[in-house]
Design a protein around this motif. Structure first.
Motif, PDB file in Angstrom:
ATOM      1  N   MET A   1     -13.818   1.881   5.110  1.00  0.00           N
ATOM      2  CA  MET A   1     -13.503   0.671   5.869  1.00  0.00           C
ATOM      3  C   MET A   1     -13.601  -0.563   4.979  1.00  0.00           C
ATOM      4  O   MET A   1     -12.735  -1.440   5.007  1.00  0.00           O
ATOM      5  CB  MET A   1     -14.456   0.547   7.067  1.00  0.00           C
ATOM      6  N   LYS A   2     -14.654  -0.626   4.183  1.00  0.00           N
ATOM      7  CA  LYS A   2     -14.858  -1.772   3.299  1.00  0.00           C
ATOM      8  C   LYS A   2     -13.715  -1.886   2.285  1.00  0.00           C
ATOM      9  O   LYS A   2     -13.217  -2.985   2.028  1.00  0.00           O
ATOM     10  CB  LYS A   2     -16.203  -1.625   2.585  1.00  0.00           C
ATOM     11  N   THR A   3     -13.273  -0.750   1.753  1.00  0.00           N
ATOM     12  CA  THR A   3     -12.148  -0.758   0.803  1.00  0.00           C
ATOM     13  C   THR A   3     -10.876  -1.264   1.473  1.00  0.00           C
ATOM     14  O   THR A   3     -10.172  -2.116   0.924  1.00  0.00           O
ATOM     15  CB  THR A   3     -11.913   0.655   0.233  1.00  0.00           C
ATOM     16  N   MET A   4     -10.605  -0.780   2.677  1.00  0.00           N
ATOM     17  CA  MET A   4      -9.395  -1.218   3.384  1.00  0.00           C
ATOM     18  C   MET A   4      -9.448  -2.698   3.724  1.00  0.00           C
ATOM     19  O   MET A   4      -8.459  -3.417   3.580  1.00  0.00           O
ATOM     20  CB  MET A   4      -9.186  -0.380   4.648  1.00  0.00           C
TER      21      MET A   4
ATOM     22  N   GLU B   1      -8.227 -15.400   6.882  1.00  0.00           N
ATOM     23  CA  GLU B   1      -9.454 -15.087   6.150  1.00  0.00           C
ATOM     24  C   GLU B   1     -10.681 -15.213   7.060  1.00  0.00           C
ATOM     25  O   GLU B   1     -11.575 -14.372   7.027  1.00  0.00           O
ATOM     26  CB  GLU B   1      -9.605 -16.009   4.947  1.00  0.00           C
ATOM     27  N   THR B   2     -10.694 -16.229   7.905  1.00  0.00           N
ATOM     28  CA  THR B   2     -11.803 -16.400   8.843  1.00  0.00           C
ATOM     29  C   THR B   2     -11.869 -15.232   9.828  1.00  0.00           C
ATOM     30  O   THR B   2     -12.946 -14.685  10.093  1.00  0.00           O
ATOM     31  CB  THR B   2     -11.663 -17.733   9.608  1.00  0.00           C
TER      32      THR B   2
ATOM     33  N   VAL C   1     -14.162  -9.636  11.368  1.00  0.00           N
ATOM     34  CA  VAL C   1     -13.967  -8.181  11.439  1.00  0.00           C
ATOM     35  C   VAL C   1     -14.937  -7.475  10.491  1.00  0.00           C
ATOM     36  O   VAL C   1     -15.551  -6.458  10.855  1.00  0.00           O
ATOM     37  CB  VAL C   1     -12.502  -7.811  11.113  1.00  0.00           C
ATOM     38  N   ILE C   2     -15.094  -8.016   9.291  1.00  0.00           N
ATOM     39  CA  ILE C   2     -16.026  -7.420   8.325  1.00  0.00           C
ATOM     40  C   ILE C   2     -17.457  -7.485   8.852  1.00  0.00           C
ATOM     41  O   ILE C   2     -18.230  -6.528   8.703  1.00  0.00           O
ATOM     42  CB  ILE C   2     -15.882  -8.105   6.953  1.00  0.00           C
ATOM     43  N   LEU C   3     -17.819  -8.582   9.496  1.00  0.00           N
ATOM     44  CA  LEU C   3     -19.145  -8.720  10.082  1.00  0.00           C
ATOM     45  C   LEU C   3     -19.389  -7.645  11.140  1.00  0.00           C
ATOM     46  O   LEU C   3     -20.454  -7.000  11.173  1.00  0.00           O
ATOM     47  CB  LEU C   3     -19.310 -10.116  10.681  1.00  0.00           C
ATOM     48  N   VAL C   4     -18.397  -7.408  11.994  1.00  0.00           N
ATOM     49  CA  VAL C   4     -18.521  -6.379  13.035  1.00  0.00           C
ATOM     50  C   VAL C   4     -18.636  -4.992  12.399  1.00  0.00           C
ATOM     51  O   VAL C   4     -19.480  -4.177  12.797  1.00  0.00           O
ATOM     52  CB  VAL C   4     -17.323  -6.449  14.010  1.00  0.00           C
ATOM     53  N   ALA C   5     -17.799  -4.718  11.395  1.00  0.00           N
ATOM     54  CA  ALA C   5     -17.846  -3.410  10.735  1.00  0.00           C
ATOM     55  C   ALA C   5     -19.179  -3.215  10.011  1.00  0.00           C
ATOM     56  O   ALA C   5     -19.751  -2.115  10.033  1.00  0.00           O
ATOM     57  CB  ALA C   5     -16.682  -3.276   9.755  1.00  0.00           C
ATOM     58  N   HIS C   6     -19.674  -4.272   9.388  1.00  0.00           N
ATOM     59  CA  HIS C   6     -20.974  -4.189   8.720  1.00  0.00           C
ATOM     60  C   HIS C   6     -22.079  -3.895   9.737  1.00  0.00           C
ATOM     61  O   HIS C   6     -22.978  -3.078   9.485  1.00  0.00           O
ATOM     62  CB  HIS C   6     -21.266  -5.492   7.968  1.00  0.00           C
TER      63      HIS C   6
ATOM     64  N   THR D   1     -11.166  -5.004   2.180  1.00  0.00           N
ATOM     65  CA  THR D   1     -11.053  -5.764   0.934  1.00  0.00           C
ATOM     66  C   THR D   1      -9.593  -5.865   0.519  1.00  0.00           C
ATOM     67  O   THR D   1      -9.119  -6.934   0.106  1.00  0.00           O
ATOM     68  CB  THR D   1     -11.894  -5.110  -0.178  1.00  0.00           C
ATOM     69  N   GLU D   2      -8.849  -4.773   0.631  1.00  0.00           N
ATOM     70  CA  GLU D   2      -7.416  -4.798   0.326  1.00  0.00           C
ATOM     71  C   GLU D   2      -6.685  -5.730   1.277  1.00  0.00           C
ATOM     72  O   GLU D   2      -5.795  -6.477   0.872  1.00  0.00           O
ATOM     73  CB  GLU D   2      -6.818  -3.387   0.396  1.00  0.00           C
ATOM     74  N   MET D   3      -7.072  -5.702   2.531  1.00  0.00           N
ATOM     75  CA  MET D   3      -6.424  -6.553   3.529  1.00  0.00           C
ATOM     76  C   MET D   3      -6.669  -8.029   3.231  1.00  0.00           C
ATOM     77  O   MET D   3      -5.811  -8.868   3.464  1.00  0.00           O
ATOM     78  CB  MET D   3      -6.930  -6.192   4.918  1.00  0.00           C
ATOM     79  N   ARG D   4      -7.840  -8.351   2.686  1.00  0.00           N
ATOM     80  CA  ARG D   4      -8.169  -9.737   2.365  1.00  0.00           C
ATOM     81  C   ARG D   4      -7.164 -10.329   1.377  1.00  0.00           C
ATOM     82  O   ARG D   4      -6.910 -11.527   1.382  1.00  0.00           O
ATOM     83  CB  ARG D   4      -9.585  -9.825   1.786  1.00  0.00           C
ATOM     84  N   HIS D   5      -6.568  -9.494   0.535  1.00  0.00           N
ATOM     85  CA  HIS D   5      -5.628  -9.976  -0.477  1.00  0.00           C
ATOM     86  C   HIS D   5      -4.184 -10.051   0.030  1.00  0.00           C
ATOM     87  O   HIS D   5      -3.288 -10.381  -0.737  1.00  0.00           O
ATOM     88  CB  HIS D   5      -5.704  -9.092  -1.725  1.00  0.00           C
ATOM     89  N   ALA D   6      -3.965  -9.758   1.308  1.00  0.00           N
ATOM     90  CA  ALA D   6      -2.595  -9.782   1.854  1.00  0.00           C
ATOM     91  C   ALA D   6      -1.867 -11.092   1.600  1.00  0.00           C
ATOM     92  O   ALA D   6      -0.706 -11.073   1.173  1.00  0.00           O
ATOM     93  CB  ALA D   6      -2.612  -9.433   3.342  1.00  0.00           C
ATOM     94  N   PRO D   7      -2.489 -12.255   1.828  1.00  0.00           N
ATOM     95  CA  PRO D   7      -1.748 -13.501   1.582  1.00  0.00           C
ATOM     96  C   PRO D   7      -1.276 -13.661   0.132  1.00  0.00           C
ATOM     97  O   PRO D   7      -0.261 -14.304  -0.128  1.00  0.00           O
ATOM     98  CB  PRO D   7      -2.750 -14.603   1.951  1.00  0.00           C
ATOM     99  N   ASP D   8      -2.001 -13.063  -0.808  1.00  0.00           N
ATOM    100  CA  ASP D   8      -1.617 -13.166  -2.219  1.00  0.00           C
ATOM    101  C   ASP D   8      -0.510 -12.191  -2.591  1.00  0.00           C
ATOM    102  O   ASP D   8       0.118 -12.346  -3.643  1.00  0.00           O
ATOM    103  CB  ASP D   8      -2.828 -12.898  -3.119  1.00  0.00           C
ATOM    104  N   ARG D   9      -0.273 -11.186  -1.755  1.00  0.00           N
ATOM    105  CA  ARG D   9       0.685 -10.136  -2.086  1.00  0.00           C
ATOM    106  C   ARG D   9       2.059 -10.327  -1.458  1.00  0.00           C
ATOM    107  O   ARG D   9       2.984  -9.609  -1.796  1.00  0.00           O
ATOM    108  CB  ARG D   9       0.117  -8.787  -1.679  1.00  0.00           C
TER     109      ARG D   9
END
Length: 94
Positions: free
Chosen positions: A80-83, A53-54, A59-64, A85-93
């Motif tokens: 990019m933001k959608t992808m 997550e960190t 990565v989100i900071l760089v993309a922003h 955001t989806e990636m952020r949920h990987a540990p839950d999936r």
């Protein structure tokens, strides 16, 4: 006493496990998990998930920043933001 040596064995019929829903988000989660597992880690480990997550926050900071400086246009930033955001949920999936 019941002698079991002469009894017929019944074939073991395990219920098949249901297939997880196939979606791009689930496939992405499996890919990220496989990357971690290739390094002896797992997103199922809370410490690894927190580190993931960190790293994703960076990565989100760089993309922003790329969007803010117009390296990414609005459409590319939205995708990019959608992808991410989806990636952020990987540990839950996984």
């Amino acid at each position: 006493m019941i002698h079991l040596a002469h009894r017929r064995r019944r074939p073991f019929a395990a219920e098949p496990l249901p297939e997880p829903p196939a979606s791009p988000a689930f496939e992405l989660a499996l890919t990220v998990q496989a990357m971690y597992q290739s390094r002896g880690q797992s997103l199922n480990d809370p410490a690894t998930a927190a580190a993931f997550e960190t790293a994703l926050d960076a990565v989100i900071l760089v993309a922003h920043g790329a969007h803010a400086t117009q390296i990414l246009d609005d459409e590319a930033w939205a995708h990019m933001k959608t992808m991410l955001t989806e990636m952020r949920h990987a540990p839950d999936r996984v």
